[in-house]
Design a protein around this motif. Structure first.
Motif, PDB file in Angstrom:
ATOM      1  N   SER A  20      24.114  63.875  56.099  1.00  0.00           N
ATOM      2  CA  SER A  20      24.985  65.123  56.313  1.00  0.00           C
ATOM      3  C   SER A  20      24.784  65.492  57.143  1.00  0.00           C
ATOM      4  CB  SER A  20      24.084  65.601  54.981  1.00  0.00           C
ATOM      5  OG  SER A  20      23.160  65.736  55.484  1.00  0.00           O
ATOM      6  N   SER A  21      25.586  67.174  57.417  1.00  0.00           N
ATOM      7  CA  SER A  21      25.357  67.115  59.009  1.00  0.00           C
ATOM      8  C   SER A  21      24.364  68.379  59.038  1.00  0.00           C
ATOM      9  CB  SER A  21      26.398  68.169  59.518  1.00  0.00           C
ATOM     10  OG  SER A  21      26.643  69.237  58.489  1.00  0.00           O
ATOM     11  N   THR A  22      23.902  68.729  60.517  1.00  0.00           N
ATOM     12  CA  THR A  22      23.102  69.457  60.287  1.00  0.00           C
ATOM     13  C   THR A  22      22.557  71.111  59.859  1.00  0.00           C
ATOM     14  OG1 THR A  22      23.917  69.895  62.530  1.00  0.00           O
ATOM     15  CG2 THR A  22      22.593  68.169  62.911  1.00  0.00           C
ATOM     16  N   MET A  23      24.146  70.994  59.324  1.00  0.00           N
ATOM     17  CA  MET A  23      23.621  72.259  58.560  1.00  0.00           C
ATOM     18  C   MET A  23      24.357  72.355  57.576  1.00  0.00           C
ATOM     19  SD  MET A  23      24.554  74.624  60.900  1.00  0.00           S
ATOM     20  CE  MET A  23      24.942  76.127  60.181  1.00  0.00           C
ATOM     21  N   ASN A  24      23.124  71.161  57.003  1.00  0.00           N
ATOM     22  CA  ASN A  24      22.249  70.717  55.800  1.00  0.00           C
ATOM     23  C   ASN A  24      24.252  71.148  54.358  1.00  0.00           C
ATOM     24  OD1 ASN A  24      20.928  70.334  53.535  1.00  0.00           O
ATOM     25  ND2 ASN A  24      20.513  71.555  53.050  1.00  0.00           N
ATOM     26  N   GLU A  25      25.126  70.876  55.218  1.00  0.00           N
ATOM     27  CA  GLU A  25      26.538  70.497  54.061  1.00  0.00           C
ATOM     28  C   GLU A  25      27.559  69.670  54.300  1.00  0.00           C
ATOM     29  OE1 GLU A  25      30.892  72.034  54.537  1.00  0.00           O
ATOM     30  OE2 GLU A  25      29.472  73.017  55.956  1.00  0.00           O
ATOM     31  N   TYR A  26      27.163  68.940  52.812  1.00  0.00           N
ATOM     32  CA  TYR A  26      27.448  67.164  52.313  1.00  0.00           C
ATOM     33  C   TYR A  26      28.781  66.953  53.140  1.00  0.00           C
ATOM     34  CZ  TYR A  26      27.931  62.614  49.781  1.00  0.00           C
ATOM     35  OH  TYR A  26      28.014  61.380  49.966  1.00  0.00           O
ATOM     36  N   LYS A  27      28.927  66.340  53.884  1.00  0.00           N
ATOM     37  CA  LYS A  27      30.194  66.053  54.340  1.00  0.00           C
ATOM     38  C   LYS A  27      31.243  64.516  53.531  1.00  0.00           C
ATOM     39  CE  LYS A  27      31.095  69.071  57.406  1.00  0.00           C
ATOM     40  NZ  LYS A  27      31.171  69.537  57.698  1.00  0.00           N
ATOM     41  N   TRP A  28      32.082  64.926  52.510  1.00  0.00           N
ATOM     42  CA  TRP A  28      33.100  64.333  51.697  1.00  0.00           C
ATOM     43  C   TRP A  28      33.261  63.011  52.437  1.00  0.00           C
ATOM     44  CZ3 TRP A  28      31.055  63.917  46.559  1.00  0.00           C
ATOM     45  CH2 TRP A  28      30.802  65.206  46.003  1.00  0.00           C
ATOM     46  N   PRO A  29      33.322  61.714  52.467  1.00  0.00           N
ATOM     47  CA  PRO A  29      33.528  60.723  52.781  1.00  0.00           C
ATOM     48  C   PRO A  29      35.148  61.316  53.240  1.00  0.00           C
ATOM     49  CG  PRO A  29      32.410  59.444  51.995  1.00  0.00           C
ATOM     50  CD  PRO A  29      31.895  60.843  51.422  1.00  0.00           C
ATOM     51  N   ALA A  30      35.552  60.650  54.362  1.00  0.00           N
ATOM     52  CA  ALA A  30      37.682  60.950  54.326  1.00  0.00           C
ATOM     53  C   ALA A  30      38.226  59.789  54.435  1.00  0.00           C
ATOM     54  CB  ALA A  30      37.925  62.436  55.529  1.00  0.00           C
ATOM     55  N   ASP A  31      39.712  60.480  53.787  1.00  0.00           N
ATOM     56  CA  ASP A  31      40.546  59.389  54.550  1.00  0.00           C
ATOM     57  C   ASP A  31      40.396  57.386  53.189  1.00  0.00           C
ATOM     58  OD1 ASP A  31      41.911  60.753  55.787  1.00  0.00           O
ATOM     59  OD2 ASP A  31      40.717  60.481  57.457  1.00  0.00           O
ATOM     60  N   VAL A  32      39.420  57.967  52.224  1.00  0.00           N
ATOM     61  CA  VAL A  32      38.904  57.050  51.063  1.00  0.00           C
ATOM     62  C   VAL A  32      39.460  56.876  50.545  1.00  0.00           C
ATOM     63  CG1 VAL A  32      36.779  55.651  50.169  1.00  0.00           C
ATOM     64  CG2 VAL A  32      36.875  56.805  52.036  1.00  0.00           C
ATOM     65  N   LYS A  33      40.442  56.193  50.399  1.00  0.00           N
ATOM     66  CA  LYS A  33      41.752  56.304  48.704  1.00  0.00           C
ATOM     67  C   LYS A  33      40.909  55.606  47.530  1.00  0.00           C
ATOM     68  CE  LYS A  33      45.047  57.387  51.943  1.00  0.00           C
ATOM     69  NZ  LYS A  33      45.529  58.992  51.149  1.00  0.00           N
ATOM     70  N   PRO A  34      41.043  57.057  46.040  1.00  0.00           N
ATOM     71  CA  PRO A  34      40.449  56.213  44.806  1.00  0.00           C
ATOM     72  C   PRO A  34      41.497  55.104  44.334  1.00  0.00           C
ATOM     73  CG  PRO A  34      41.470  58.142  44.310  1.00  0.00           C
ATOM     74  CD  PRO A  34      42.065  57.852  46.084  1.00  0.00           C
ATOM     75  N   PRO A  35      40.552  54.160  43.524  1.00  0.00           N
ATOM     76  CA  PRO A  35      41.780  53.194  42.915  1.00  0.00           C
ATOM     77  C   PRO A  35      42.545  53.661  41.944  1.00  0.00           C
ATOM     78  CG  PRO A  35      39.235  53.213  42.226  1.00  0.00           C
ATOM     79  CD  PRO A  35      39.559  54.445  42.709  1.00  0.00           C
ATOM     80  N   ILE A  36      43.648  53.032  41.933  1.00  0.00           N
ATOM     81  CA  ILE A  36      44.447  54.280  41.180  1.00  0.00           C
ATOM     82  C   ILE A  36      45.464  52.663  40.017  1.00  0.00           C
ATOM     83  CG2 ILE A  36      47.115  54.099  41.178  1.00  0.00           C
ATOM     84  CD1 ILE A  36      45.298  56.454  42.597  1.00  0.00           C
ATOM     85  N   ALA A  37      45.006  53.343  39.107  1.00  0.00           N
ATOM     86  CA  ALA A  37      45.742  52.149  37.282  1.00  0.00           C
ATOM     87  C   ALA A  37      46.803  51.954  37.536  1.00  0.00           C
ATOM     88  CB  ALA A  37      45.057  53.028  36.677  1.00  0.00           C
ATOM     89  N   GLY A  38      47.159  51.112  37.129  1.00  0.00           N
ATOM     90  CA  GLY A  38      48.877  50.773  36.987  1.00  0.00           C
ATOM     91  C   GLY A  38      49.109  51.072  35.433  1.00  0.00           C
ATOM     92  N   LYS A  39      50.184  51.321  35.283  1.00  0.00           N
ATOM     93  CA  LYS A  39      51.581  52.016  34.292  1.00  0.00           C
ATOM     94  C   LYS A  39      51.402  50.611  33.480  1.00  0.00           C
ATOM     95  CE  LYS A  39      51.865  56.392  35.973  1.00  0.00           C
ATOM     96  NZ  LYS A  39      53.158  57.935  36.241  1.00  0.00           N
ATOM     97  N   GLU A  40      51.607  50.825  31.888  1.00  0.00           N
ATOM     98  CA  GLU A  40      51.351  50.369  31.252  1.00  0.00           C
ATOM     99  C   GLU A  40      52.053  51.426  29.876  1.00  0.00           C
ATOM    100  OE1 GLU A  40      50.791  46.184  28.355  1.00  0.00           O
ATOM    101  OE2 GLU A  40      49.997  46.627  31.062  1.00  0.00           O
ATOM    102  N   PRO A  41      53.085  51.768  29.828  1.00  0.00           N
ATOM    103  CA  PRO A  41      53.705  52.764  29.116  1.00  0.00           C
ATOM    104  C   PRO A  41      53.700  52.063  26.928  1.00  0.00           C
ATOM    105  CG  PRO A  41      54.763  53.028  30.965  1.00  0.00           C
ATOM    106  CD  PRO A  41      54.574  51.925  31.133  1.00  0.00           C
ATOM    107  N   LYS A  42      52.705  52.653  26.445  1.00  0.00           N
ATOM    108  CA  LYS A  42      52.793  52.114  25.316  1.00  0.00           C
ATOM    109  C   LYS A  42      52.810  53.628  24.245  1.00  0.00           C
ATOM    110  CE  LYS A  42      49.878  50.264  21.496  1.00  0.00           C
ATOM    111  NZ  LYS A  42      50.695  49.099  20.421  1.00  0.00           N
ATOM    112  N   GLU A  43      53.987  53.914  23.496  1.00  0.00           N
ATOM    113  CA  GLU A  43      54.945  54.607  22.863  1.00  0.00           C
ATOM    114  C   GLU A  43      53.967  55.006  21.416  1.00  0.00           C
ATOM    115  OE1 GLU A  43      58.355  54.672  21.125  1.00  0.00           O
ATOM    116  OE2 GLU A  43      58.913  55.657  22.686  1.00  0.00           O
ATOM    117  N   PHE A  44      53.881  56.215  21.198  1.00  0.00           N
ATOM    118  CA  PHE A  44      53.210  56.174  19.657  1.00  0.00           C
ATOM    119  C   PHE A  44      54.040  57.096  19.000  1.00  0.00           C
ATOM    120  CE2 PHE A  44      49.828  55.358  21.987  1.00  0.00           C
ATOM    121  CZ  PHE A  44      48.731  53.596  21.502  1.00  0.00           C
ATOM    122  N   ILE A  45      54.804  57.064  18.036  1.00  0.00           N
ATOM    123  CA  ILE A  45      55.261  58.471  16.933  1.00  0.00           C
ATOM    124  C   ILE A  45      54.505  58.850  15.798  1.00  0.00           C
ATOM    125  CG2 ILE A  45      57.351  58.411  15.940  1.00  0.00           C
ATOM    126  CD1 ILE A  45      58.863  56.564  18.117  1.00  0.00           C
ATOM    127  N   ALA A  46      54.481  59.459  15.847  1.00  0.00           N
ATOM    128  CA  ALA A  46      54.158  60.501  13.902  1.00  0.00           C
ATOM    129  C   ALA A  46      54.627  61.939  14.145  1.00  0.00           C
ATOM    130  CB  ALA A  46      52.210  61.101  14.188  1.00  0.00           C
TER     131      ALA A  46
END
Length: 713
Positions: A20-46
């Motif tokens: 954290s900075s000297t101002m006690n404010e939490y600095k969230w890490p920048a430019d970090v990309k989260p995991p992205i789950a791939g898509k595999e569409p499944k259809e449900f009909i009801a």
């Protein structure tokens, strides 16, 4: 082919491990990309309705690509919250320091022995002990869970039951956190644990017969995890030769087995939550006999029973939504023989009873306060045990002795640590046996608790229980954590929580919203919060949040929400309905994929929940669930900061529900707010089994709130 794109690099992680900075404010890490789950569409009909689930593939627990994705989420979490490591350690140390590490429960006497459990300093688990006749007798260690847990990442002792001759201990163990317990029997005289182990049983549903060699237990379906059979086992025999004595054919019912307090009967109960119940009885001295039905089950008819002399007391909702007390002769248990003892009351819900030779004690809920009512069995005069605080909870404690005038009860409030009393029901004198010791400088007088009433959009008055540090200014600047559950008729007690002190001492207000779906205001409170009224649970919580802002306890910039399991469903609902109201939300093991789960009867616990959420086979119930199911209603909108948790071995809310929810939120969220996912790869629904390990998970959650507040001290 399943495609997972993990956008995490060593360089970006290293670059972002900043404090954290000297101002006690939490600095969230920048430019970090989260995991992205791939898509595999499944259809449900009801019912003519089509749903596409792009992330259904995540339900393959053993698939290495799924495990890799979950691990990547944990890596992303570690990176994003790397700057809170010191805070998390401080919070953990604080919470742990309030626990008296060398501690002991209040002993209770049963059949000539005093039973208690104790903790040793630095140890995670309890030691189960007893002493014969007097507390000055030598200690007998029945089970030392610390030794038994060696080599296991998770270890839980479920239920215990001692035979009538005091020589045999039956106990259950789960070492996976999947709620599939193994039943074993220990000879308390020789210390030998018998070789037979009965697998896949319920945790607490074990009952000895009077012959000191026969035990009844509940077997579970290993796929649905529903208890569905009661079996009879004889000590020293091969479990493969055990005898099936009852099988529940309706998979909407939960079942259990127990021994009555009078010791005369072994009982089997079948229960459909808040809808229907049925009991079967067998005299304990005839274990090979046939169980007989007390009163046959019917839809929308519940009852529970207690044996007393030559009759039974019956608590029932028969023509009494909040329950009334009846009695019936022991030999004539059919409903037409029931005689009313206490009538139904519209403003009081009777939640339980305990029977003594000369007294009957009822647990009653009124205005979101649980009270104890004592009735003399001879002259039928009654009174309520008085308490001085305006917000409290009082519960019956361990009362195995039938021939006593002493009631043991627990008392707590949001400022009063859990206290155990012995209460003389004749003289009305109470003796404090023990109050939870809260170390670390806690002073009860430094905190204030109060009860508020928020008006919901339909005019209902929703109770709120609050606690905060004295001197709080109601100017809208205070961070406030609002908690609720709101399902299954479960009422949240406004009790003491030593962990919350870490937030209160940093300026937080902690509030419990007693929303509809519980029974804090009686049966109607539950009826207005499930099935076709489920949205009232979400609306109540939102309206409570708005009320607290209006009364200047907090503001949208400082309002936080938390709920777990079915309360996690609540969190999923409120962020869809009012994402702008919350600065941060923690959803623990959340039940968020309502339609898909409730449409699959093979998923654990599904069929038993039809009367809570609905059965998707019914068109009307399907579309109502469709209208609020969090996963199905994620849209392109600005969601608040969120931390979502799960356990890989969760048997109640499968890990893949929050995993899919996170993936869809990542895809559609239009805000730059934080979305973090924490997966415990070693545990299930209840989290860590050790009394200290649990605090590490809590430290993550509190650090998340405090980081959003910029409070890193």
């Amino acid at each position: 082919m399943r495609n997972i794109l993990i956008l995490l690099t060593a360089a970006s992680i290293a670059a972002c491990n900043q404090s954290s900075s000297t101002m006690n404010e939490y600095k969230w890490p920048a430019d970090v990309k989260p995991p992205i789950a791939g898509k595999e569409p499944k259809e449900f009909i009801a019912h003519g309705d089509k749903r596409i689930d792009e992330y259904y593939w995540l339900n393959q627990r053993e698939d290495q690509k799924v495990l890799d994705y979950l691990k990547a989420e944990n890596t992303y979490l570690d990176t994003m919250m790397s700057g809170t490591s010191n805070l998390r350690e401080k919070l953990y140390t604080e919470m742990k320091s309030r626990i008296k590490e060398k501690d002991e429960s209040v002993p209770y006497k049963d059949n000539g022995y005093w039973y208690y459990s104790r903790y040793e300093e630095g140890k995670q688990y309890p030691i189960f002990c007893r002493k014969k006749e007097t507390l000055d007798a030598p200690e007998e260690i029945m089970l030392d869970q610390n030794k038994m847990a060696e080599g296991f990442k998770y270890y839980s002792i479920g239920g215990t039951a001692v035979s009538d001759n005091n020589e045999l201990l039956a106990f259950t163990v789960d070492s996976v956190s999947r709620r599939l317990y193994g039943l074993q029997i220990k000879n308390l005289v020789t210390g030998v644990i018998y070789p037979e182990t009965i697998t896949n049983v319920e945790d607490n549903d074990i009952a000895w017969a009077a012959d000191n060699k026969t035990i009844f237990y509940v077997k579970k379906d290993i796929t649905t995890l529903l208890g569905y059979q009661v079996w009879r086992h004889e000590l020293g025999t091969d479990p493969a030769k055990d005898v099936l004595v009852f099988e529940e054919k309706d998979n909407r019912y939960y079942i259990g087995v127990y021994r009555t307090k009078s010791k005369k009967y072994v009982g089997i109960y079948s229960n459909m939550n808040q809808v229907s119940s049925e009991f079967r009885l067998l005299e304990a001295n005839h274990p090979a006999g046939e169980f007989t039905i007390f009163e046959p089950r019917k839809e929308n008819f519940q009852y529970s029973i207690e044996h007393f002399n030559n009759k039974f007391y019956v608590l029932t909702d028969w023509e009494a939504p909040n329950f009334r007390l009846m009695e019936t002769p022991e030999a004539s248990t059919a409903k037409e023989n029931w005689k009313e003892v206490l009538p139904h009351r519209k403003d009081v819900y009777i939640s339980g009873m305990v029977v003594f030779k000369n007294h009957l004690v009822l647990s009653e809920m009124k205005d979101a306060l649980n009270q104890l009512r004592v009735i003399n069995q001879t002259d039928h005069k009654d009174y309520y045990i008085p308490f001085s605080e305006t917000v409290f909870a009082a519960f019956q404690n361990v009362n195995p002795d039938y021939n006593t005038n002493i009631l043991r009860f627990s008392y707590t409030s949001m400022t009063t640590p859990r206290s155990i009393y012995d209460f003389n029901m004749d003289t009305q004198q109470r003796e404090l046996k023990k109050q939870q010791e809260v170390l670390g400088g806690f002073k009860q007088e430094d905190y204030t608790a109060e009860r508020l009433w928020a008006t919901a959009r339909d005019g209902a008055k929703v109770p709120l229980s609050l606690v905060y540090k004295k001197g709080l200014k109601k100017d809208g600047s205070n961070p406030l954590l609002l908690y609720a559950y709101g399902s299954y008729g479960y009422s949240v007690a406004p009790g003491f929580n030593s962990n919350i002190i870490s937030l209160l001492d940093r300026g937080f207000v902690y509030a419990i919203a007693h929303v509809r779906g519980g029974q804090e205001m009686g049966r109607q409170w539950y009826d207005q919060g499930h099935l076709f009224n489920k949205k009232n649970t979400f609306y109540d919580f939102i309206d409570c949040g708005e009320y607290l802002i209006k009364e200047q306890y907090t503001s949208t910039a400082h309002l936080y929400a938390n709920g777990g399991s079915a309360g996690g469903l609540l969190m999923g609902g409120i962020v869809n309905f009012r994402p702008d109201l919350w600065h941060g939300v923690v959803a623990d093991v959340p039940f968020v994929d309502v339609l898909t789960t409730m449409s699959d009867p093979s998923i654990p616990l599904t069929t038993g929940e039809y009367k809570e959420w609905g059965n998707p086979a019914d068109s009307a119930e399907y579309f109502y669930m469709r209208s609020y199911s969090p996963y199905d209603n994620v849209e392109k909108k600005a969601y608040p900061n969120m931390l979502i948790t799960t356990g890989l071995h969760d048997s109640q809310v499968q890990y893949f529900e929050p995993a899919k929810w996170v993936a869809r939120l990542r895809e559609l969220n239009t805000s730059n707010n934080k979305l973090l996912f924490k997966i415990n790869m070693d545990v299930g629904h209840g989290g860590a089994s050790g009394r200290f390990d649990y605090l590490k998970d809590k430290a993550w959650q509190y650090a998340f709130f405090l980081a959003l507040e910029g409070k890193l001290e």
